[in-house]
Design a protein around this motif. Sequence first.
Motif, PDB file in Angstrom:
ATOM      1  N   THR A   2       0.842  -1.205   0.000  1.00  0.00           N
ATOM      2  CA  THR A   2       0.000   0.000   0.000  1.00  0.00           C
ATOM      3  C   THR A   2       0.879   1.258   0.000  1.00  0.00           C
ATOM      4  OG1 THR A   2      -1.450  -1.342   1.371  1.00  0.00           O
ATOM      5  CG2 THR A   2      -2.079   0.941   1.065  1.00  0.00           C
ATOM      6  N   GLU A  13      -7.071   1.863  -9.609  1.00  0.00           N
ATOM      7  CA  GLU A  13      -6.791   0.586 -10.286  1.00  0.00           C
ATOM      8  C   GLU A  13      -5.735   0.787 -11.369  1.00  0.00           C
ATOM      9  OE1 GLU A  13      -8.177  -2.222  -9.000  1.00  0.00           O
ATOM     10  OE2 GLU A  13      -9.147  -0.848  -7.590  1.00  0.00           O
ATOM     11  N   MET A  57      -2.289   1.156  -9.927  1.00  0.00           N
ATOM     12  CA  MET A  57      -1.751  -0.146  -9.500  1.00  0.00           C
ATOM     13  C   MET A  57      -1.249  -0.965 -10.683  1.00  0.00           C
ATOM     14  SD  MET A  57      -4.296  -1.374  -6.510  1.00  0.00           S
ATOM     15  CE  MET A  57      -3.425  -2.884  -6.459  1.00  0.00           C
ATOM     16  N   SER A  98      -2.419  -7.021 -10.115  1.00  0.00           N
ATOM     17  CA  SER A  98      -1.624  -6.585  -8.964  1.00  0.00           C
ATOM     18  C   SER A  98      -2.036  -7.220  -7.644  1.00  0.00           C
ATOM     19  CB  SER A  98      -1.664  -5.057  -8.842  1.00  0.00           C
ATOM     20  OG  SER A  98      -1.067  -4.499  -9.979  1.00  0.00           O
ATOM     21  N   PHE A  99      -3.277  -7.690  -7.525  1.00  0.00           N
ATOM     22  CA  PHE A  99      -3.687  -8.404  -6.305  1.00  0.00           C
ATOM     23  C   PHE A  99      -3.576  -9.917  -6.476  1.00  0.00           C
ATOM     24  CE2 PHE A  99      -6.329  -4.491  -5.269  1.00  0.00           C
ATOM     25  CZ  PHE A  99      -5.642  -4.171  -4.101  1.00  0.00           C
ATOM     26  N   TYR A 115      -5.211 -15.173  -3.950  1.00  0.00           N
ATOM     27  CA  TYR A 115      -5.643 -13.794  -4.262  1.00  0.00           C
ATOM     28  C   TYR A 115      -5.658 -12.972  -2.965  1.00  0.00           C
ATOM     29  CZ  TYR A 115      -8.390  -9.800  -5.777  1.00  0.00           C
ATOM     30  OH  TYR A 115      -8.797  -8.512  -6.052  1.00  0.00           O
ATOM     31  N   CYS A 116      -5.178 -11.739  -3.057  1.00  0.00           N
ATOM     32  CA  CYS A 116      -4.955 -10.911  -1.870  1.00  0.00           C
ATOM     33  C   CYS A 116      -6.180 -10.845  -0.945  1.00  0.00           C
ATOM     34  CB  CYS A 116      -4.562  -9.508  -2.299  1.00  0.00           C
ATOM     35  SG  CYS A 116      -4.301  -8.421  -0.885  1.00  0.00           S
ATOM     36  N   ALA A 131      -7.301  -7.067  -0.221  1.00  0.00           N
ATOM     37  CA  ALA A 131      -7.623  -6.131  -1.316  1.00  0.00           C
ATOM     38  C   ALA A 131      -8.706  -5.115  -0.924  1.00  0.00           C
ATOM     39  CB  ALA A 131      -8.001  -6.903  -2.582  1.00  0.00           C
ATOM     40  N   ALA A 166      -7.065  -2.552   1.302  1.00  0.00           N
ATOM     41  CA  ALA A 166      -6.122  -1.724   0.534  1.00  0.00           C
ATOM     42  C   ALA A 166      -6.887  -0.669  -0.262  1.00  0.00           C
ATOM     43  CB  ALA A 166      -5.300  -2.606  -0.403  1.00  0.00           C
ATOM     44  N   ARG A 167      -7.997  -1.069  -0.858  1.00  0.00           N
ATOM     45  CA  ARG A 167      -8.774  -0.106  -1.667  1.00  0.00           C
ATOM     46  C   ARG A 167      -9.372   0.992  -0.787  1.00  0.00           C
ATOM     47  NH1 ARG A 167     -10.377  -4.961  -5.364  1.00  0.00           N
ATOM     48  NH2 ARG A 167      -9.239  -4.409  -7.265  1.00  0.00           N
TER      49      ARG A 167
END
Length: 397
Positions: free
Chosen positions: A244, A277, A280, A341-342, A348-349, A352, A355-356
Amino acid sequence: MTAVFDPWSAEFVARPYPAYARLREESPVLWFEPSRQYLISRHEDVNALLRDRRLGRSYLHVATHEEMGRTAPPDYQEPFWTLNNNGMLDREPPDHTRLRRLVSQAFTPRRVEALRPYVQRLADELVDAFVAQGGGDLIAQVAEPLPVTVIAELLGVPEADRHLLRPWSAAICGMYELNPARETAEAAVRASEEFTEYLRALARRRKEDPRDDLVSALAAVEGLSEDELIGTCVLLLNAGHEATVNVTGNGWRALLQHPEQLAKIRANPDLLGPAIEELMRFDTPLQMFERWVFEDIEVHGVTIPRGSEVALLFGSANHDPAAFAEPEALDVTRRDNPHISFGAGIHYCLGAPLARIELTASFGALLAKAPGLRLVQDPLYKPGYVIRGLQSLEVSA
Ligand code: HEM
């Protein structure tokens, strides 16, 4: 072709994208002797291999080091590997499934969503202070403190101890770069020992005297061993801020170097979501993730044998013209944006959504409160290639 990929050179780290274009066109699967890995550079292949169950982040659930034709890490590194291998990121099913499910019970969408007003308040305070002093280093004063404070608050790390987190995390993350040096490994081992000891004590305190925080919630979860609890907390604390910070720094650098794109977001705040997005994608914060190959696979006619390691080049996948129109252009209005990116697949992150929320809060606050933001000097990237971010970002506000 291997010469174009030089993750140890500052020039390459500053501008890896032209080299990626050559890799994608000429050698989408390339054996790279210096790190003994196959480089995979096309979006379609990176995306497919992240989802392919013949590969994984660890092989220890199916084979020993010897059976995979690899050597075990040296004994002195044991504290780092114990910590690393107890987090879900370096586990594979069925352990990964169990850990991810248990952590998801505590790290719920509701708990994350409930943080939104707090994150916004924090971002506003940091940006107000930054603007009041006329700017400074955006990384040290906004990009870092926001996610570090949020993840520490979420887990329940007391305020007085939070200064310990960045140095521990940075030392541990040194091990995720290609071919880490002996001193890097030693620093990671020391940090792992200290971080483990710290979290063991914190988890025991919370087990006896629970609070409304994630360490207490995880300590109450059935079926999570103490080492897994510690591995999970360290993973959340590290993964919960490293990328981040770098999206914020790399993203603002890109915007300040493309004033016409910045003007579009200022004119239309609805573009903030798509812009984040795009940032990123455009300057990918985590450039590469690795996978072990459990059985022979074939990619573009190249057989990659069992026991090999592949390096999935996220930064390259995110600039592949087969997946993105005009990939070298920063376009905050881009709608069709399948950036990677995730990650993708079972790893998968998990963070996410958080982070968003953080990125929306900090970019939104800076857009609203710092209309005259300007670069004071061209920023330099830190030496790391895998976790790629700026040393500092000096701006006037
Ligand atoms: C913009 C910021 C972020 C980026 C770009 C990012 C990226 C990623 C990527 C690419 C992976 C998958 C790695 C792989 O497949 O090998 C991952 C996994 C993970 N991330 Fe993030 N991340 C971010 C923020 C966060 C935050 C804020 C948290 C936690 C609060 C977090 C927690 C995790 C966890 C726990 C995993 C492991 C998931 C699993 O193994 O199932 N991340 N992240």
